[in-house]
Design a protein around this motif. Structure first.
Motif, PDB file in Angstrom:
ATOM      1  N   GLY A 108      32.271  39.195  -1.418  1.00  0.00           N
ATOM      2  CA  GLY A 108      31.766  37.827  -1.492  1.00  0.00           C
ATOM      3  C   GLY A 108      30.958  37.583  -2.751  1.00  0.00           C
ATOM      4  O   GLY A 108      31.034  36.499  -3.355  1.00  0.00           O
ATOM      5  N   SER A 109      30.189  38.581  -3.173  1.00  0.00           N
ATOM      6  CA  SER A 109      29.395  38.435  -4.394  1.00  0.00           C
ATOM      7  C   SER A 109      30.296  38.300  -5.608  1.00  0.00           C
ATOM      8  O   SER A 109      30.034  37.502  -6.522  1.00  0.00           O
ATOM      9  CB  SER A 109      28.466  39.646  -4.541  1.00  0.00           C
ATOM     10  OG  SER A 109      27.623  39.779  -3.410  1.00  0.00           O
ATOM     11  N   HIS A 110      31.388  39.080  -5.647  1.00  0.00           N
ATOM     12  CA  HIS A 110      32.352  38.946  -6.739  1.00  0.00           C
ATOM     13  C   HIS A 110      32.994  37.559  -6.747  1.00  0.00           C
ATOM     14  O   HIS A 110      33.123  36.922  -7.801  1.00  0.00           O
ATOM     15  CB  HIS A 110      33.449  39.999  -6.596  1.00  0.00           C
ATOM     16  CG  HIS A 110      33.087  41.343  -7.158  1.00  0.00           C
ATOM     17  ND1 HIS A 110      32.852  41.549  -8.493  1.00  0.00           N
ATOM     18  CD2 HIS A 110      32.946  42.554  -6.557  1.00  0.00           C
ATOM     19  CE1 HIS A 110      32.576  42.827  -8.704  1.00  0.00           C
ATOM     20  NE2 HIS A 110      32.624  43.460  -7.548  1.00  0.00           N
ATOM     21  N   VAL A 111      33.400  37.095  -5.570  1.00  0.00           N
ATOM     22  CA  VAL A 111      34.062  35.786  -5.497  1.00  0.00           C
ATOM     23  C   VAL A 111      33.101  34.685  -5.925  1.00  0.00           C
ATOM     24  O   VAL A 111      33.493  33.717  -6.590  1.00  0.00           O
ATOM     25  CB  VAL A 111      34.607  35.536  -4.073  1.00  0.00           C
ATOM     26  CG1 VAL A 111      35.139  34.111  -3.939  1.00  0.00           C
ATOM     27  CG2 VAL A 111      35.716  36.538  -3.750  1.00  0.00           C
ATOM     28  N   ALA A 112      31.820  34.838  -5.576  1.00  0.00           N
ATOM     29  CA  ALA A 112      30.829  33.844  -6.006  1.00  0.00           C
ATOM     30  C   ALA A 112      30.788  33.741  -7.528  1.00  0.00           C
ATOM     31  O   ALA A 112      30.703  32.639  -8.092  1.00  0.00           O
ATOM     32  CB  ALA A 112      29.450  34.206  -5.459  1.00  0.00           C
ATOM     33  N   GLN A 113      30.856  34.860  -8.211  1.00  0.00           N
ATOM     34  CA  GLN A 113      30.842  34.818  -9.678  1.00  0.00           C
ATOM     35  C   GLN A 113      32.167  34.301 -10.244  1.00  0.00           C
ATOM     36  O   GLN A 113      32.187  33.616 -11.273  1.00  0.00           O
ATOM     37  CB  GLN A 113      30.526  36.209 -10.234  1.00  0.00           C
ATOM     38  CG  GLN A 113      29.108  36.686  -9.962  1.00  0.00           C
ATOM     39  CD  GLN A 113      28.045  35.796 -10.607  1.00  0.00           C
ATOM     40  OE1 GLN A 113      28.339  34.953 -11.461  1.00  0.00           O
ATOM     41  NE2 GLN A 113      26.804  35.959 -10.184  1.00  0.00           N
TER      42      GLN A 113
END
Length: 896
Positions: free
Chosen positions: A246-251
């Motif tokens: 999720g953190s990757h997708v946020a970026q």
């Protein structure tokens, strides 16, 4: 209304196959379609009758620990906003939908107003129609532009299967609108010759975050006409974007917004989520934008009967002589067989690729004994299949050719499997949100539904089937993600700079950690600062610095040694545990043995075999404290949160008998170690506390080890993770704390937020852990309380009663819940580190590359007598070939 059933002690490990006349139906129909002919409805049994037949016989009935009845709910209609074009409303009506539900109309209104919105309602509540209606209306407006493409929309799904399924749904719904709506899938399976057409002419592009990261954003000039007209970005199943993924997708989404701004567009984000806590907050963290929530579900729901099912104890004994329950795999295969024989269309959700294959194989064998033609109507569905295999299975599902399916989370995520009658869930899926999402996959509008949760033999599943209030009386979890994780942020800053030079104006978009990271990226030679901003300096693609699903490295190809045929792939990060030499690998119902794992060339050579066992990897782990961010007193002990370095090595594998899980032997392995820098929560106890708990040196290691295992097993109830996302180490005297210490850490570089959530909910978490151990009926410990399937020490030593006394004493000094919140603890400055602590580690840019900090890594560097649950991805018997959480098992959309 709820009914409790007190189970008797049962020991029928291999009870006979029961075949009952079972035919029934349940609630779904996202587009409110009719189900079977009206005349047939009265002949179908109710969900209660179906459950009675499944549990017929004393031995089966005793396995049901609780039955929950959720009553039917009437729907509330509304009218579409007047700005929706008449042609779109007409197309919807032709699909059989006269009026929208109230939440659909509300979401459409926000979208047309230009407000980003998250629709967080139950399964089959019509979320797709809620976002499709304003999107289609806007695309029709754009079709009237001179170039016929005055508006475009981008749809993001966590899996390829869901994107393909949504394209079918859009084509059906938009058929009356002609060629003005041009949906197209763009992912790693899209033929090269079709890609240019998609870029130039499609106005509704369906893809996944991986393809956006690796394919679309790095090539944005070729997408300029599409991005210039981008009006909406649909983020489907957004609750799956959690943890590191999720953190990757946020970026990635922040990079998308930045590139869109370059072309003069500012798309509105439309997010769809399963019911979750604080959906607007989670959606805002994901997109970086203010998001309005629509969470009042106005759709109708049929009656839901939800049974909790605990497999019986067997006469077998496991490690250290512990009693063993019949496996959830065997129990689920029996239930799927029973349902299939009677024509009940069912799906069994399984947490792993290997589990899905095993259940389908067992069910096929048993069905063949009844009717050979039925064996062909059950299959497995999982990630790692070749594209043509996945598509064939999806077609068979839609045609009704398949009656039973053993599936991983690919089918949890909204793939249209309407027409299914029942759901069997093999093991708690890790979160209540995921549990309800899976339970809602079966059923038809207005009809009753049956869901059965089959408990695995572990602390959390055992706790839940005997504490149903933890499922049915608690809200779903919040989504945990940390876009500021430097291991996540660093490679995305490089990718963004390669797309367009970074400027001072861009820094706020990517978060507060950027100013600290940029100098490190410059010193590493990845970025170069000039007067106009920061530039990517290397010839290779910056997007290749990271795999957003956290797998890391190149996928390992699984090749049949005799023919050279490619069977599939497995993530590099999981290869040590999944395809080590001697591992059993299942593919499409066939069993293979791994003869060689070549890490240099990323190839695992296998040959077909039929061993009577499965394999489970074993590893060892040690841990050192790098820095302590926060600590609070727990009586004389301490609760801490900070950065750690974990050293891990896969050292052996167990052979377990199929069905029973009995351990047949252990084989040593020689694989390289790996190192992981991550975040952890840990607690210490003093000598006085040990004396008060009557813990002498002889049982101290076993008590700590047992408490560590059980706490890892229980954490998924309090953090949005599962047991395989986290690891732990227990040490009677740790060199950094100089006290007996238990660590629980995130299994991802830089952390995933799970250990932090554990720190903030420590009192509730450890209280539930103590209760789970104390309430277990075993004498000295078993897999249902303190034994772990991935213990590097062979579950030795463990001391059940010592763990209960130790946790009781620790909890006496626990502050009220919330005392561990931000700001409540003692914040250490770097120069105040404990004598044995290293200074906080610098996140060197090269460490952001996944192969530098994969979740299982390096050899022990300190003596940790009781290493407990080690690498979160090592030895995952329920994970099989690769990690299969809601992050999406289908793998990257494009590898370059």
């Amino acid at each position: 209304m709820a009914f409790n059933h007190l189970p008797a002690a049962m020991h029928d490990a291999l009870g006979p196959l029961s075949v009952m006349p079972v035919t029934h139906s349940v609630p779904m129909a996202e587009n409110h379609r009719p189900s079977r002919p009206a005349g047939e409805k009265g002949s179908r049994p109710s969900p209660d009758q179906v459950l009675d037949r499944l549990s017929r016989g004393e031995s089966r009935a005793a396995r049901i620990t609780h039955t929950e009845h959720l009553p039917a709910r009437a729907g509330r209609h509304a009218v579409w906003p007047h700005r929706i074009r008449a042609e779109v409303i007409s197309a919807i009506q032709q699909a059989g939908i006269e009026h929208p539900w109230a939440h659909q109309a509300e979401a459409a209104e926000h979208a047309l107003d230009g407000t980003s919105v998250v629709i967080s309602t139950g399964t089959a509540s019509g979320k797709s129609l809620a976002y499709l209606t304003p999107v289609l209306s806007t695309l029709l407006d754009g079709a009237e532009a001179a170039n016929g493409r005055g508006a475009t929309a981008l749809y993001l799904a966590p899996t390829k299967a869901l994107a393909a399924d949504q394209r079918r749904a859009v084509r059906e719904l938009a058929a009356p609108l002609g060629n003005r709506i041009r949906p197209a899938v763009y992912d790693g399976d899209t033929p090269v010759e079709e890609r240019e057409w998609v870029r130039q002419y499609a106005n509704y592009v369906l893809t996944n975050p991986d393809m956006l990261h690796r394919g679309i954003l790095p090539s944005h000039p070729r997408w300029s006409s599409f991005l210039r007209s981008l009006r909406y970005v649909v983020v489907d199943e957004c609750h799956t974007y959690r943890g590191v993924f999720g953190s990757h997708v946020a970026q990635v989404l922040r990079r998308l917004r930045r590139v869109c701004a370059r072309y003069g567009s500012e798309p509105v984000f439309l997010l769809a989520s399963a019911t979750s806590a604080e959906p607007a907050l989670a959606a805002g963290r994901l997109t970086g934008l203010p998001v309005t929530e629509v969470s009042d579900d106005a759709s109708p729901r049929g009656e839901l009967v939800f049974a909790l099912w605990e497999p019986p104890l067997t006469e077998l004994h496991g490690e250290q002589g512990a009693p063993v329950r019949r496996t959830a795999t065997a129990e689920t295969a029996d239930l799927l067989t029973d349902l299939t024989v009677q024509g009940v269309r069912s799906v069994a959700f399984v947490r792993s690729r290997r589990g899905a294959e095993l259940i389908s194989v067992i069910a096929q064998e048993r069905l063949a004994e009844v009717d050979r033609s039925l064996a062909r109507r059950v299959a497995a569905y999982r990630g790692g299949y070749l594209p043509e295999e996945r598509r064939a299975l999806e077609r068979a599902l839609h045609s009704g050719e398949l009656l039973g399916l053993a599936a991983t989370t690919a089918l949890e995520l909204g793939v249209d499997v309407s027409g299914l009658d029942a759901v069997v869930i093999a093991g708690y899926p890790g979160t209540r949100a995921s549990l309800w999402q899976q339970a809602g996959r079966a059923g038809r509008s207005g009809e009753g539904a049956l869901a059965v949760l089959v408990a695995r033999d572990d602390p959390l599943d055992t706790f839940l089937v005997h504490h149903p209030e933890a499922i049915f009386r608690q809200p779903v979890e919040s989504t945990v993600l940390d876009p500021d994780n430097p291991y996540v942020l660093a490679p995305h800053l490089c990718a963004a700079a390669s797309e367009l030079p970074l400027t001072e104006a861009d820094l706020a978009l990517f978060g507060p950690a950027v100013p600290e990271l940029l100098p490190q990226l410059e010193s590493a030679g990845l970025l170069r600062r000039r007067s106009t901003g920061w530039y990517w300096t290397r010839r290779e693609r910056a997007a290749d610095l990271t795999d957003i699903r956290g797998g890391g490295g190149s996928p390992v190809r699984i090749v049949e040694s005799g023919t050279g045929r490619l069977l599939g792939t497995v993530d590099e990060a999981a290869s040590h545990t999944a395809v080590h030499e001697g591992a059993v690998h299942l593919h499409q119902g066939r069993t293979y043995l791994v003869r060689e794992l070549d890490l240099k060339d990323s190839v695992a050579l296998v040959e077909q075999a039929n061993p009577p066992y499965s394999t489970t990897a074993r590893d060892t782990t040690s841990i050192s404290v790098l820095s302590t961010d926060t600590e609070i007193p727990w009586g004389a002990g301490r609760l801490c949160y900070g950065s750690v370095e974990v050293t891990n090595q896969v050292v052996s594998f167990l052979r377990r008998r199929l069905i029973t899980g009995e351990v047949l032997g252990e084989t040593k392995l020689d694989l390289p170690p790996r190192t992981l820098r991550t975040r952890a929560v840990w607690w210490t106890v003093t000598e006085d506390q040990l004396d008060a708990a009557r813990i002498n040196p002889e049982i101290l290691g076993g008590a700590l080890h047992a408490a560590e295992h059980a706490s890892i097993g229980m954490l998924p109830l309090f953090a949005t993770c599962d047991r395989w996302d986290i690891g732990g180490v227990s040490v009677p005297l740790h060199p950094d704390t100089l006290l007996p210490t238990v660590f629980v850490y995130d299994g991802h570089p830089g952390g995933a937020g799970f250990a932090e959530r554990a720190f903030h909910t420590a009192r509730s978490w450890l209280t539930a852990t103590r209760e789970a151990i104390a309430s277990c009926e075993c004498d000295s410990g078993c897999p249902s309380c303190i034994q772990s399937p991935k213990c590097g020490n062979g579950n030795d030593p463990l001391h059940k009663r010592g763990a209960v006394r130790l946790l009781t004493e620790l909890l006496r000094g626990a502050p009220d819940e919330g005392a561990g919140r931000e700001g409540a603890g003692t914040e250490r400055a770097p120069d105040q580190a404990a004598p044995h602590q290293a200074a906080p580690h610098q996140v060197a840019p090269h460490q952001a590359a996944p192969h530098q900090a994969a979740p299982h890594q390096a050899a022990p560097h300190q003596a940790a007598p009781h290493q407990g649950e080690s690498d979160p991805r090592a030895g995952r018997p329920d994970r099989g070939a690769a990690r299969e959480d809601p992050a999406g098992p289908e793998g990257p959309g494009d590898r370059g």
